[in-house]
Design an enzyme around this catalytic site. Structure first.
Site, mmCIF file in Angstrom:
data_model
loop_
_atom_site.group_PDB
_atom_site.id
_atom_site.type_symbol
_atom_site.label_atom_id
_atom_site.label_comp_id
_atom_site.label_asym_id
_atom_site.label_seq_id
_atom_site.Cartn_x
_atom_site.Cartn_y
_atom_site.Cartn_z
ATOM 1 N N ARG A 1 -0.018 7.180 7.640
ATOM 2 C CA ARG A 1 0.220 7.145 6.194
ATOM 3 C C ARG A 1 -0.107 8.460 5.504
ATOM 4 O O ARG A 1 0.492 8.790 4.490
ATOM 5 C CB ARG A 1 -0.635 6.057 5.534
ATOM 6 C CG ARG A 1 -0.134 4.654 5.714
ATOM 7 C CD ARG A 1 -0.864 3.716 4.762
ATOM 8 N NE ARG A 1 -0.822 2.336 5.226
ATOM 9 C CZ ARG A 1 0.162 1.487 4.947
ATOM 10 N NH1 ARG A 1 1.177 1.859 4.224
ATOM 11 N NH2 ARG A 1 0.119 0.250 5.409
ATOM 12 N N ARG B 1 0.802 -1.204 0.000
ATOM 13 C CA ARG B 1 0.000 0.000 0.000
ATOM 14 C C ARG B 1 0.850 1.275 0.000
ATOM 15 O O ARG B 1 0.408 2.338 -0.423
ATOM 16 C CB ARG B 1 -0.890 0.017 1.272
ATOM 17 C CG ARG B 1 -1.962 -1.048 1.226
ATOM 18 C CD ARG B 1 -2.563 -1.292 2.576
ATOM 19 N NE ARG B 1 -1.595 -1.990 3.417
ATOM 20 C CZ ARG B 1 -1.824 -2.349 4.676
ATOM 21 N NH1 ARG B 1 -2.969 -2.043 5.253
ATOM 22 N NH2 ARG B 1 -0.917 -3.001 5.355
ATOM 23 N N GLU C 1 8.093 2.582 -5.647
ATOM 24 C CA GLU C 1 8.066 2.167 -4.247
ATOM 25 C C GLU C 1 8.177 3.380 -3.333
ATOM 26 O O GLU C 1 8.812 4.367 -3.688
ATOM 27 C CB GLU C 1 9.273 1.245 -3.963
ATOM 28 C CG GLU C 1 8.947 -0.219 -3.947
ATOM 29 C CD GLU C 1 8.146 -0.641 -2.719
ATOM 30 O OE1 GLU C 1 7.437 0.192 -2.124
ATOM 31 O OE2 GLU C 1 8.221 -1.825 -2.378
ATOM 32 N N ASP C 2 7.590 3.272 -2.162
ATOM 33 C CA ASP C 2 7.795 4.340 -1.180
ATOM 34 C C ASP C 2 9.175 4.238 -0.544
ATOM 35 O O ASP C 2 9.871 5.233 -0.397
ATOM 36 C CB ASP C 2 6.687 4.333 -0.107
ATOM 37 C CG ASP C 2 6.499 2.971 0.536
ATOM 38 O OD1 ASP C 2 6.957 1.957 -0.036
ATOM 39 O OD2 ASP C 2 5.892 2.898 1.617
ATOM 40 N N LYS D 1 17.039 3.126 2.579
ATOM 41 C CA LYS D 1 17.885 2.990 3.774
ATOM 42 C C LYS D 1 19.035 2.050 3.429
ATOM 43 O O LYS D 1 18.932 0.831 3.620
ATOM 44 C CB LYS D 1 17.085 2.349 4.913
ATOM 45 C CG LYS D 1 16.110 3.239 5.616
ATOM 46 C CD LYS D 1 15.532 2.457 6.789
ATOM 47 C CE LYS D 1 14.356 3.156 7.411
ATOM 48 N NZ LYS D 1 13.690 2.280 8.419
ATOM 49 N N ASP E 1 14.062 -0.832 1.944
ATOM 50 C CA ASP E 1 14.618 -1.008 3.288
ATOM 51 C C ASP E 1 15.616 -2.180 3.234
ATOM 52 O O ASP E 1 16.776 -1.993 2.906
ATOM 53 C CB ASP E 1 13.434 -1.251 4.227
ATOM 54 C CG ASP E 1 13.811 -1.244 5.694
ATOM 55 O OD1 ASP E 1 14.977 -1.483 6.020
ATOM 56 O OD2 ASP E 1 12.927 -1.008 6.536
ATOM 57 N N THR F 1 11.641 -6.688 -1.007
ATOM 58 C CA THR F 1 10.435 -6.447 -1.810
ATOM 59 C C THR F 1 10.794 -6.122 -3.260
ATOM 60 O O THR F 1 10.247 -6.713 -4.196
ATOM 61 C CB THR F 1 9.597 -5.298 -1.195
ATOM 62 O OG1 THR F 1 9.260 -5.652 0.145
ATOM 63 C CG2 THR F 1 8.335 -5.052 -1.992
#
Ligand code: PRP
Length: 178
Positions: free
Chosen positions: A166, A44, A100-101, A132, A104, A108
C-alpha cells in the site's frame, strides 16, 4: 516466484502527482463559489490519494471517511459490499465528492452512491485515481478520473495485494501465479 519479484512500475510517482494536481484544479474550477465541500475517503485504499488531493485543493473542504469492503481475502471481489465504518458527520445539504483509489467492478462506488444519495446531499460526485473499464459489472460514473488502466493487479499509492504494497509511492503491477 515471490510476489515482490513480479513488481513492475505502471505509473511513475511524478505522473501520479501531476494528474492529482490537474484533478485538484478541475475540482476547484467546478466548485468555485459553492462554499465548503466534503471529501469522503473510502478506506482503506483511498487514504493516500485523499491526503494528496486534499492538500492540493484550494476549495474549502472537510474530510470524512467511510470504510467498505468487498474483497474478503484481498484479491477478489465478492460482489457483496459491506459497510465496516460509517461517516462521522451528516452529508445532508452538502456538496459531496467521494474519493476512491480504484473503480474495478463498480460495486463499491454503486453501493456508496446509493447510500449517500439517500441522505440527500446538495450534490454528489465521484473521484477515482484509477479505473478498470473492462472489469465493470455495473454502470457507474466517475466525474474526476486519474487514469484508465488495463486489467492488471495494481498496487501502491494505497492499493494492496493481500494487504501488502500500500505504501509504495508509485502505481505498480504485481503478477500473482495461478
Ligand atoms: C478496493 C478499492 C475500492 C474497491 C473497488 O477496496 O479500494 O474501494 O475495492 O472495487 P470494486 O469497484 O470492484 O467494488 P477493498 O475492498 O480491497 O478494501 P481496501 O480499500 O481496504 O483494500
Amino acid at each position: 516466484m515471490p510476489i515482490e519479484d513480479t513488481l513492475q512500475t505502471l505509473i511513475p510517482e511524478a505522473e501520479v502527482h501531476a494528474r492529482i494536481e490537474a484533478l485538484a484544479r478541475q475540482i476547484d474550477a467546478d466548485y468555485a463559489g459553492a462554499g465548503e465541500i466534503v471529501l469522503i475517503g473510502v478506506l482503506r485504499g483511498a487514504f493516500i490519494f485523499l491526503a494528496d488531493l486534499s492538500r492540493r485543493l484550494a476549495t474549502p473542504h472537510r474530510v470524512d471517511f467511510i470504510a467498505l469492503a468487498s474483497y474478503d481475502d484481498g484479491t477478489r471481489s465478492s460482489g457483496v459490499v459491506r459497510l465496516i465504518m460509517d461517516l462521522r458527520t451528516s452529508v445532508t445539504g452538502k456538496h459531496v465528492v467521494i474519493v476512491e483509489d480504484i473503480v474495478d467492478t463498480g460495486y463499491t462506488i454503486a453501493y456508496l452512491t446509493e447510500i449517500l444519495q439517500a441522505r440527500h446531499p446538495a450534490s454528489l460526485r465521484t473521484c477515482a485515481l484509477l479505473r478498470k473499464l473492462e472489469r465493470h459489472e455495473v454502470d457507474v460514473r466517475v466525474d474526476y478520473l486519474g487514469f484508465d488502466i488495463p486489467d492488471v493487479w495494481v498496487v501502491g499509492y494505497g492499493l494492496d495485494y493481500a494487504d501488502r504494497f500500500r505504501t509504495l509511492p508509485y502505481i505498480g503491477v504485481v503478477t500473482p501465479e495461478d
